[in-house]
Scaffold this active site. Structure first.
Site, mmCIF file in Angstrom:
data_model
loop_
_atom_site.group_PDB
_atom_site.id
_atom_site.type_symbol
_atom_site.label_atom_id
_atom_site.label_comp_id
_atom_site.label_asym_id
_atom_site.label_seq_id
_atom_site.Cartn_x
_atom_site.Cartn_y
_atom_site.Cartn_z
ATOM 1 N N THR A 103 -19.536 8.683 -1.764
ATOM 2 C CA THR A 103 -19.788 9.863 -0.930
ATOM 3 C C THR A 103 -19.591 9.509 0.546
ATOM 4 O OG1 THR A 103 -21.497 10.377 -2.552
ATOM 5 C CG2 THR A 103 -21.450 11.732 -0.560
ATOM 6 N N GLU A 173 -29.060 12.525 -11.018
ATOM 7 C CA GLU A 173 -30.069 13.136 -10.139
ATOM 8 C C GLU A 173 -31.438 13.223 -10.800
ATOM 9 O OE1 GLU A 173 -26.266 15.565 -8.510
ATOM 10 O OE2 GLU A 173 -27.797 16.622 -9.671
#
Lengths: 206, 206, 206, 206
Positions: A103, A173
């Protein structure tokens, strides 16, 4: 599938599957890596040291939830991208979270942190990612990609066919949220903190 | 506890306990209530209708993570307190999240939503809370307080003694995160959406 | 209007008008009220004291910009609604910003702050608003409503007819931004702080 | 300085100086560049096109305030880093704000936007910065660095000696806030929108 099973809602089945995935993840997470990460965090429990957490998207939200509890425990912690984010420097810690480890904002922030001599603790699914490579220490949390190659037949059975129901980074997550709360649990125990101690620092106005 | 068990880290034990708590929560959540909530959300899948999610603290972060996925599914969704939050009106939906059901900003926002004739879907642990009372529909997700009075001995055994390790709203928040992702899983199935559909709407720049 | 003037863009004319409005606002703002407000802020320059700023919408963004500079000056400051927001208590300060003085979240947060014995410094256009009434001290910043009844013909000439170009809270917000930066300028001077001092605390990673 | 003047507070003097700086900036801003930028924005007033605004720190807050008004005007606008940020693509617009033109997240996001063929409108003080170089169009807003080399003696007189009172990016940010509201004023006029139109889209719940 029997008619009885078929009446179970997707919601219930998915909650159960996620629970089993967390049990699987608890086995995968390496105690030694976790302990070293916790030591790095504890080393920041000092008025002159700061912790900055960084993550994008839903991992960023997990990072914020973690930062709240670190604050409740008395750490001098900040969230990348929020209003109150002071300068980092030598001896400070950045906790960088990215399932893929690629990311952009996470890698960029971590690289900038390295430039000012802050230490980097990465939480990612990929030990060979750009984020992992520039970090001082990494903790591996399983996510979907990992899963796809999983050799454990039972786990594949449980999760494999329903994987599309946990789209994108969901598996990482969900595991991340619970893992970070587990780190809080261990920090509480190591620091001898009770819930009452946390309440004192909890926002009274929200 | 055997010496082998005693060497297991707090982190691993806590992850396992949370997984068992989610399995317990999956039993508690009522399918009928969930289905009605999902119908309210699906009814908003219309260009002229909006969904606003609201929550404070860590429940607010879970609300944001949920909103991201609703956006990926094509809903016209907004997060209370963020920059882009348009006016709500008749026919719009507010999803209000508060474990205790008394969080001030959540109750205030929900009350304002009622004034403009938006419908209110509450997610809370308390059916008799102020939030629950002003809502059109509630879904009960167990949290700690619920747990304390839990009659199921096994569950008490599993969680009871370690409860202090899940401080404040942790149990509610962990369950909430997984529950909301389960709702996404059911919405995907009902709408016939694949992960590829979600990817098209996922942020390319972050 | 001459042909030359008519070629001037709306953007340039509007920038000029806003500049004149700020000159007008500088006359309206009462030095004594400002000084007392600055004393309240300086009184918080103490490791054990906290400042919380609160505002909604664009006033909330101005509040955040102010909080950043207070942090750069060494204050222990937080922003309502962000991740890191600790408990307030006796002796802490909340700076509550609302042009109308009726914004729900601002009034609600201020009221909660009063309950825990924090002091309230309000910045608003309305001395008789609910926010003003529950505050310990208020600073009046002019905004549009004020303007509408303005007796100064020149000011009315300058702004009156173009008022629709400064929609909703724009006049208050523009004045507010500059006023808050002026407070920073005065704080810097009183504290003998230079820009170098601020740079040391400025985010190095963004 | 007479004794009477010397009694004027720093706050009042600073507000006046900032107003004069805005008058100066209104002269510097180039109408042609602004018009082309406004055309790029108007070209995005189409249900299938998106605008993403990006900025860091206080420039990011100004970007958010601008995005709110663009939303009130009916644009399909999003803020980099917030929860609801969909994928950009060919034909979409990113408005990238950085006084220095070197802010890492702004340059990184703009570069990613270029990769997916979105157009880039930069607002910066530096025409030769990395941000400016990768943008399709730039609008120059003066900030401090510009000022330091200012040849206009009057302006230097007015601001020069007090410059330390406008620390870091303050001059750019103040000008930016007013400039962006001026763009809104021109958009309102071009679109024939009244304040009533904006109110319909203004958050009713905040």
């Amino acid at each position: 599938m029997s008619s009885k099973e078929s009446k179970e809602s997707v919601v219930k089945r998915f909650m159960q599957e996620m629970a089993y995935y967390v049990l699987y993840a608890a086995k995968i997470v390496k105690d030694d890596d976790v302990e070293k990460g916790i030591d790095m965090i504890l080393d920041s429990l000092n008025d002159s040291k700061k912790i900055l957490v960084v993550g994008a998207g839903r991992s960023g939200l997990a990072a914020k939830a973690f930062a709240m509890r670190l604050m409740h425990l008395g750490f001098n912690v900040f969230v990348f991208g929020e209003t109150i984010t002071p300068a980092l420097g030598d001896g400070d810690l950045i906790i960088s979270i990215s399932g893929s480890g690629i990311t952009k904002v996470v890698v960029t922030a971590s690289s900038a942190a390295k430039d000012v001599k802050a230490r980097i603790l990465a939480i990612t699914s990929h030990a060979d990612s750009p984020l992992a490579k520039l970090s001082d220490h990494i903790i591996i949390i399983p996510g979907r990609t990992k899963m796809a190659a999983e050799e454990d037949y039972t786990i594949r059975q449980i999760l494999g066919e329903h994987e599309p129901l946990a789209p994108l980074g969901t598996l990482f997550e969900i595991t991340l949220n619970i893992f970070l709360d587990s780190v809080i649990a261990e920090l509480m125990q190591r620091l001898g903190k009770t819930e009452q101690d946390l309440k004192k620092r909890h926002a009274t106005i929200e």
